[in-house]
Design an enzyme around this catalytic site. Sequence first.
Site, PDB file in Angstrom:
ATOM      1  N   VAL A 139       8.285 -66.341  27.548  1.00 42.85           N
ATOM      2  CA  VAL A 139       9.580 -66.717  26.957  1.00 42.85           C
ATOM      3  C   VAL A 139       9.440 -67.319  25.566  1.00 42.85           C
ATOM      4  O   VAL A 139      10.441 -67.527  24.880  1.00 42.85           O
ATOM      5  CB  VAL A 139      10.331 -67.712  27.874  1.00 42.85           C
ATOM      6  CG1 VAL A 139      10.711 -67.051  29.180  1.00 42.85           C
ATOM      7  CG2 VAL A 139       9.505 -68.968  28.122  1.00 42.85           C
ATOM      8  N   LYS A 169       6.389 -68.143  22.074  1.00 38.70           N
ATOM      9  CA  LYS A 169       5.028 -68.150  21.544  1.00 38.70           C
ATOM     10  C   LYS A 169       5.017 -68.920  20.233  1.00 38.70           C
ATOM     11  O   LYS A 169       5.825 -68.653  19.342  1.00 38.70           O
ATOM     12  CB  LYS A 169       4.539 -66.714  21.322  1.00 38.70           C
ATOM     13  CG  LYS A 169       3.072 -66.617  20.919  1.00 38.70           C
ATOM     14  CD  LYS A 169       2.603 -65.170  20.908  1.00 38.70           C
ATOM     15  CE  LYS A 169       1.118 -65.083  20.602  1.00 38.70           C
ATOM     16  NZ  LYS A 169       0.627 -63.685  20.614  1.00 38.70           N
ATOM     17  N   GLY A 170       4.119 -69.901  20.131  1.00 41.22           N
ATOM     18  CA  GLY A 170       4.020 -70.711  18.925  1.00 41.22           C
ATOM     19  C   GLY A 170       2.646 -70.641  18.307  1.00 41.22           C
ATOM     20  O   GLY A 170       1.842 -69.760  18.627  1.00 41.22           O
ATOM     21  N   ARG A 171       2.383 -71.605  17.394  1.00 49.39           N
ATOM     22  CA  ARG A 171       1.105 -71.605  16.692  1.00 49.39           C
ATOM     23  C   ARG A 171      -0.064 -71.861  17.631  1.00 49.39           C
ATOM     24  O   ARG A 171      -1.145 -71.325  17.449  1.00 49.39           O
ATOM     25  CB  ARG A 171       1.103 -72.698  15.612  1.00 49.39           C
ATOM     26  CG  ARG A 171       1.765 -72.288  14.319  1.00 49.39           C
ATOM     27  CD  ARG A 171       1.721 -73.409  13.315  1.00 49.39           C
ATOM     28  NE  ARG A 171       2.592 -74.512  13.705  1.00 49.39           N
ATOM     29  CZ  ARG A 171       2.745 -75.627  13.011  1.00 49.39           C
ATOM     30  NH1 ARG A 171       2.066 -75.791  11.904  1.00 49.39           N
ATOM     31  NH2 ARG A 171       3.559 -76.581  13.409  1.00 49.39           N
ATOM     32  N   PHE A 172       0.159 -72.709  18.647  1.00 52.88           N
ATOM     33  CA  PHE A 172      -0.952 -73.167  19.461  1.00 52.88           C
ATOM     34  C   PHE A 172      -0.923 -72.663  20.900  1.00 52.88           C
ATOM     35  O   PHE A 172      -1.935 -72.727  21.587  1.00 52.88           O
ATOM     36  CB  PHE A 172      -0.982 -74.705  19.489  1.00 52.88           C
ATOM     37  CG  PHE A 172      -0.909 -75.341  18.137  1.00 52.88           C
ATOM     38  CD1 PHE A 172      -1.827 -75.016  17.157  1.00 52.88           C
ATOM     39  CD2 PHE A 172       0.082 -76.253  17.831  1.00 52.88           C
ATOM     40  CE1 PHE A 172      -1.760 -75.596  15.905  1.00 52.88           C
ATOM     41  CE2 PHE A 172       0.159 -76.841  16.580  1.00 52.88           C
ATOM     42  CZ  PHE A 172      -0.773 -76.506  15.610  1.00 52.88           C
ATOM     43  N   GLU A 221       1.386 -70.338  24.307  1.00 48.61           N
ATOM     44  CA  GLU A 221       2.429 -69.443  24.800  1.00 48.61           C
ATOM     45  C   GLU A 221       3.148 -70.128  25.957  1.00 48.61           C
ATOM     46  O   GLU A 221       2.535 -70.875  26.722  1.00 48.61           O
ATOM     47  CB  GLU A 221       1.826 -68.120  25.277  1.00 48.61           C
ATOM     48  CG  GLU A 221       1.164 -67.303  24.177  1.00 48.61           C
ATOM     49  CD  GLU A 221       0.552 -66.008  24.687  1.00 48.61           C
ATOM     50  OE1 GLU A 221       0.394 -65.084  23.879  1.00 48.61           O
ATOM     51  OE2 GLU A 221       0.237 -65.942  25.902  1.00 48.61           O
ATOM     52  N   ASP A 275       7.264 -82.791  13.948  1.00 45.57           N
ATOM     53  CA  ASP A 275       7.546 -81.357  13.795  1.00 45.57           C
ATOM     54  C   ASP A 275       8.921 -81.040  14.382  1.00 45.57           C
ATOM     55  O   ASP A 275       9.086 -80.058  15.104  1.00 45.57           O
ATOM     56  CB  ASP A 275       6.451 -80.524  14.471  1.00 45.57           C
ATOM     57  CG  ASP A 275       6.480 -79.060  14.024  1.00 45.57           C
ATOM     58  OD1 ASP A 275       7.041 -78.780  12.948  1.00 45.57           O
ATOM     59  OD2 ASP A 275       5.943 -78.200  14.747  1.00 45.57           O
TER      60      ASP A 275
END
Length: 567
Positions: free
Chosen positions: A250, A252-255, A257, A379
Site C-alpha cells: 500500500v 513505498k518510501g525512502r527506507f 515498504e 519530516d
Amino acid sequence: MGRGLLRGLWPLHIVLWTRIASTIPPHVQKSVNNDMIVTDNNGAVKFPQLCKFCDVRFSTCDNQKSCMSNCSITSICEKPQEVCVAVWRKNDENITLETVCHDPKLPYHDFILEDAASPKCIMKEKKKPGETFFMCSCSSDECNDNIIFSEEYNTSNPDLLLVIFQVTGISLLPPLGVAISVIIIFYCYRVNRQQKLSSTWETGKTRKLMEFSEHCAIILEDDRSDISSTCANNINHNTELLPIELDTLVGKGRFAEVYKAKLKQNTSEQFETVAVKIFPYEEYASWKTEKDIFSDINLKHENILQFLTAEERKTELGKQYWLITAFHAKGNLQEYLTRHVISWEDLRKLGSSLARGIAHLHSDHTPCGRPKMPIVHRDLKSSNILVKNDLTCCLCDFGLSLRLDPTLSVDDLANSGQVGTARYMAPEVLESRMNLENVESFKQTDVYSMALVLWEMTSRCNAVGEVKDYEPPFGSKVREHPCVESMKDNVLRDRGRPEIPSFWLNHQGIQMVCETLTECWDHDPEARLTAQCVAERFSELEHLDRLSGRSCSEEKIPEDGSLNTTK
C-alpha cells in the site's frame, strides 16, 4: 571535489551501505553498471568504501602519536576498488591534511599505496623536497578519520606493547572476576526459572495468543476504531513471531515498504487487519529510530499512529525489520486530498487533529500530567499523515524523528543533520542556521511544515468556492521532487510561500485558518505559533460552530473573526 558519490548532504545513518558478501541474482547483475561491481578472490561482491573526503584543508595536527582528521564529510568512493587515503604535509608556512578516496593500483603524489589493505591509517614518511610529507592508506570504513603517526601504535614496538598489556591485564582482573561471577549467578537463575516455566509456556501458548488477539482487536472496515488502545506501544520480546500474512503493498518510501496484512487468530479463519512496515537489512538504523520512538509508552495518543510491535525476521531475501501498526484504509492525507474535496467541517476536524498530534509530540508531559520526552518529527508532510475512519489525522513515519533529551549537547544536536523533505523544509533548515542552543528551534521547524499541510487542506475545501485539483505546496513553482537549492531560491531568496487567493478570505472560518497558517510559516522561527496554540485556535472554532448550531456556514463564525488565544 566531485569524486565522491555522496558529499555530506545527509548524516551517515541515513545513507547506510550494507557490506553484502553474497551472490546477487543474475537479473540484478545485468541492471547494475559494471564499473560499480567488483568481486574479490572468493567471488563475493565488493561494494565501494566509505571514506572521509575533505580534499586539502589546513590542520593543527602535529606528527606526534595520532589525531583526528576533523573532516565532517563522509563519501562513498566512486569505485569499489578505491581505498581511503590521508596525506599530511608540513612546510615553512603551514600544515595541511588531505583525505580522499584513491585506487591503490595507481600512484598518488608519485607514491604507491603500499599499505592499502591495512585496517588502520598508519602514517609513513615519504621523501619530498622542501617539506615533511606523510601518507597512509587503509581499507576499512572511515579509517582515514583517525591518522596514526607514532610507532607506539604499531606492533613494531613489542616492549612497549608488552608493558601496556601487563598493566591493562592486572587492572582488569578484579572487575573481570566480579563480572564472571555475576554472569554465572544470573545464568543459574535463568536456567532454574526457565525449567519451572517451560511446562506452563507450552500449555499456555495458544491461550496467550488468543488473549493477544482479543486485546488487539482491530475492527474491519468499521468507523469506530482501527485498533484497540490496549495493545499500542508494545515490543514483541517473545521469540515466537506473530502469525501475520502479508496481503497487498500500500505504500513505498525512502527506507521501507508498507503492506496491508492479516494478523491471524489461532487456527480459525478469523483475522485482524494490520499494517506492516518492512525495512530491508541495510535500513536497520531507520527501523531502530522509529522503534525507539514508538517504544515510549507516553507517546500513545489518538492522533499518533497506534503501534503493536516490532520484529526481526529472516526471509528468503535476507534479514528484515518489521514495524506492525494499526491499518487505516483511507490512506495518507496527500492521497485523500487528491481524491476528495473536503467540507469546512472536514477541514476543521483534520486541522485540529493534526495540531493536537504535533502538540502532544512536542509536549514534555502527557495529558494526564506524567513527564514525557519531547519529540520532533523533522519530516512532516501530507504523505506522512494518515486519515482515520472518523476523518481525523494521525502522525506516522518517525524514521527521522529526534528525542529532545536534555542531556544532548550542542554538538549532538549539530550532528543530527539537515534532514527532511526539501519541499517542506523551514528556511532555517534550508540555510543550516538553526539555533542549537534552544531545543524549541527544532519544534519551530515542525510548525512551519504543519503550516504547509494546513494550506494543502484549505486548498481542497469547498467552503472557499471554486476548488482546483490537488497541488502540493509550491506546486507550480518547483518541479515534482525539488532539491534543497531549488527551495532555497523560492523560500530564502524570494521569501515565497504558497499562494492564498483573496476569495478564500470571504469565509470567516477559512480566513482565521489562513491567518493561523501565515503566522506558522513566518520567516522568523521565534515569531511562529506553537502547535498547542494552533490546536487551541481550532478548538475555539469548533466551539463557535457548536454555538451556532450549523456545520457548514460561515455565519457560525463571529463577524469580526476574533479568536482570543496566545502563543
